[in-house]
Design a protein around this motif. Structure first.
Motif, PDB file in Angstrom:
ATOM      1  N   PRO A 136      36.156  29.624  43.014  1.00 30.41           N
ATOM      2  CA  PRO A 136      36.923  30.290  41.959  1.00 30.41           C
ATOM      3  C   PRO A 136      36.139  31.450  41.367  1.00 30.41           C
ATOM      4  CG  PRO A 136      36.985  27.906  41.687  1.00 30.41           C
ATOM      5  CD  PRO A 136      35.976  28.189  42.759  1.00 30.41           C
ATOM      6  N   HIS A 152      37.846  34.785  36.427  1.00 25.96           N
ATOM      7  CA  HIS A 152      39.087  34.666  35.652  1.00 25.96           C
ATOM      8  C   HIS A 152      39.580  33.222  35.599  1.00 25.96           C
ATOM      9  CE1 HIS A 152      40.788  34.642  39.692  1.00 25.96           C
ATOM     10  NE2 HIS A 152      41.901  34.175  39.163  1.00 25.96           N
ATOM     11  N   THR A 153      39.332  32.455  36.672  1.00 26.91           N
ATOM     12  CA  THR A 153      39.753  31.051  36.692  1.00 26.91           C
ATOM     13  C   THR A 153      39.022  30.247  35.626  1.00 26.91           C
ATOM     14  OG1 THR A 153      40.258  31.154  39.049  1.00 26.91           O
ATOM     15  CG2 THR A 153      39.886  28.969  38.111  1.00 26.91           C
ATOM     16  N   ARG A 194      40.254  31.145  32.182  1.00 24.67           N
ATOM     17  CA  ARG A 194      41.574  30.551  31.956  1.00 24.67           C
ATOM     18  C   ARG A 194      41.430  29.072  31.574  1.00 24.67           C
ATOM     19  NH1 ARG A 194      46.941  31.641  33.332  1.00 24.67           N
ATOM     20  NH2 ARG A 194      48.205  29.825  33.922  1.00 24.67           N
ATOM     21  N   GLY A 202      46.985  33.584  36.085  1.00 26.18           N
ATOM     22  CA  GLY A 202      46.439  32.550  36.960  1.00 26.18           C
ATOM     23  C   GLY A 202      46.324  33.008  38.396  1.00 26.18           C
ATOM     24  N   ARG A 203      46.582  34.283  38.650  1.00 26.81           N
ATOM     25  CA  ARG A 203      46.486  34.867  39.984  1.00 26.81           C
ATOM     26  C   ARG A 203      45.910  36.265  39.873  1.00 26.81           C
ATOM     27  NH1 ARG A 203      51.767  33.457  43.593  1.00 26.81           N
ATOM     28  NH2 ARG A 203      51.809  31.207  43.276  1.00 26.81           N
ATOM     29  N   THR A 224      37.529  21.140  40.900  1.00 27.57           N
ATOM     30  CA  THR A 224      38.847  21.395  40.313  1.00 27.57           C
ATOM     31  C   THR A 224      39.007  20.576  39.035  1.00 27.57           C
ATOM     32  OG1 THR A 224      39.897  19.623  41.595  1.00 27.57           O
ATOM     33  CG2 THR A 224      39.980  21.861  42.531  1.00 27.57           C
TER      34      THR A 224
END
Length: 267
Positions: A2, A5-6, A9, A208-209, A73
């Motif tokens: 990741p 930005h992940t 978030r 999220g993308r 995750t």
């Protein structure tokens, strides 16, 4: 792995759901049992991200540091949560929220004391998603290096949070060859690269993308995979460039896959 930005978030989500209240922390897998016991039942003051690192700061002064690595995750689950599924390293339940979260497969999940947190952040570079980022210092360090700019952008000690996708796409957007040495990057070029990252990465936090293709080019060939927005060059080796139709090139640079257009990004 990741990109930054992940983590930002996730940090925003955890801060919104858990900060200011008591949290119950456990380690169903057992590998984080001692650390979980140190913060279980404490008030989470805030959650933040620095580059690819997530930090949960507790009122006691302790901080839980998470680095997801390649396989980590978080699963966000409404309460009541069922029995843990798989190897759950850390489970968090908030007393003042209807959600819990399970962490699986991280590279790092550990409790740090303040000097250790300071040491961690001191070895990280400028994060385009943080207001305290010193992009001029990062630029000065880049201009002193003869390493390729494609490698420098991935060096977390210089730029924290940029990974393979943002590296490939921002260089394409500015017509810069990934093979140019840092010494050849003019201050104005670095300022433009940085400003673009500052614009692009918050979109990834919100959506999220990663959205990196300008609207006028967001047509034609589909994305490299069904559930991702289009890219200019990332994972498009051999396919025609969206601008000039030259086949997108690929090679490995310092152990990571590199993608670029030989025509739009001349050496």
């Amino acid at each position: 792995m990741p990109e930054g930005h992940t983590l930002h978030r996730i940090a925003q989500l955890h801060h919104r759901r858990f900060a200011g209240g008591v949290v119950r922390v456990s380690s169903p897998q057992g590998r984080f049992a001692e650390g979980a016991a140190l913060v279980d039942g404490q008030v989470l003051e805030r959650a933040e991200a620095y580059g690819k690192h997530l930090l949960h700061h507790y009122a006691s002064g302790l901080t839980v540091h998470v680095h997801l690595g390649l396989y980590g995750t978080f699963s966000e689950v409404e309460l009541p949560m069922g029995a843990p599924v798989g190897q759950v390293r850390m489970r968090m339940l908030g007393a003042a929220t209807d959600f819990g979260t399970d962490l699986r497969g991280p590279t790092a999940c550990e409790v740090l004391i303040p000097p250790e947190v300071d040491a961690l952040t001191a070895r990280l570079g400028a994060d385009p998603l943080r207001a305290d980022a010193d992009h001029e210092r990062a630029g000065a360090r880049i201009r002193r290096s003869r390493r390729a700019i494609g490698a420098l952008l991935m060096d977390q000690a210089l730029i924290a949070g940029v990974g393979n996708v943002y590296r490939a796409e921002v260089l394409f957007r500015h017509g810069i060859s990934p093979f140019r040495p840092g010494t050849s990057i003019a201050p104005a070029e670095w300022d433009a690269l940085w400003a673009d990252l500052v614009d692009l990465m918050p979109i990834g936090v919100t959506a999220g993308r990663m959205h990196v293709v300008r609207p006028e080019h967001d047509t034609g060939a589909p994305s490299y995979t069904e559930d991702r927005p289009r890219t200019y060059v990332y994972r498009r080796q051999g396919e025609p460039c969206r601008i000039c139709a030259t086949p997108v090139a690929h090679q490995v640079m310092e152990g990571r896959n590199l993608f670029w257009c030989p025509t739009c990004q001349p050496r």
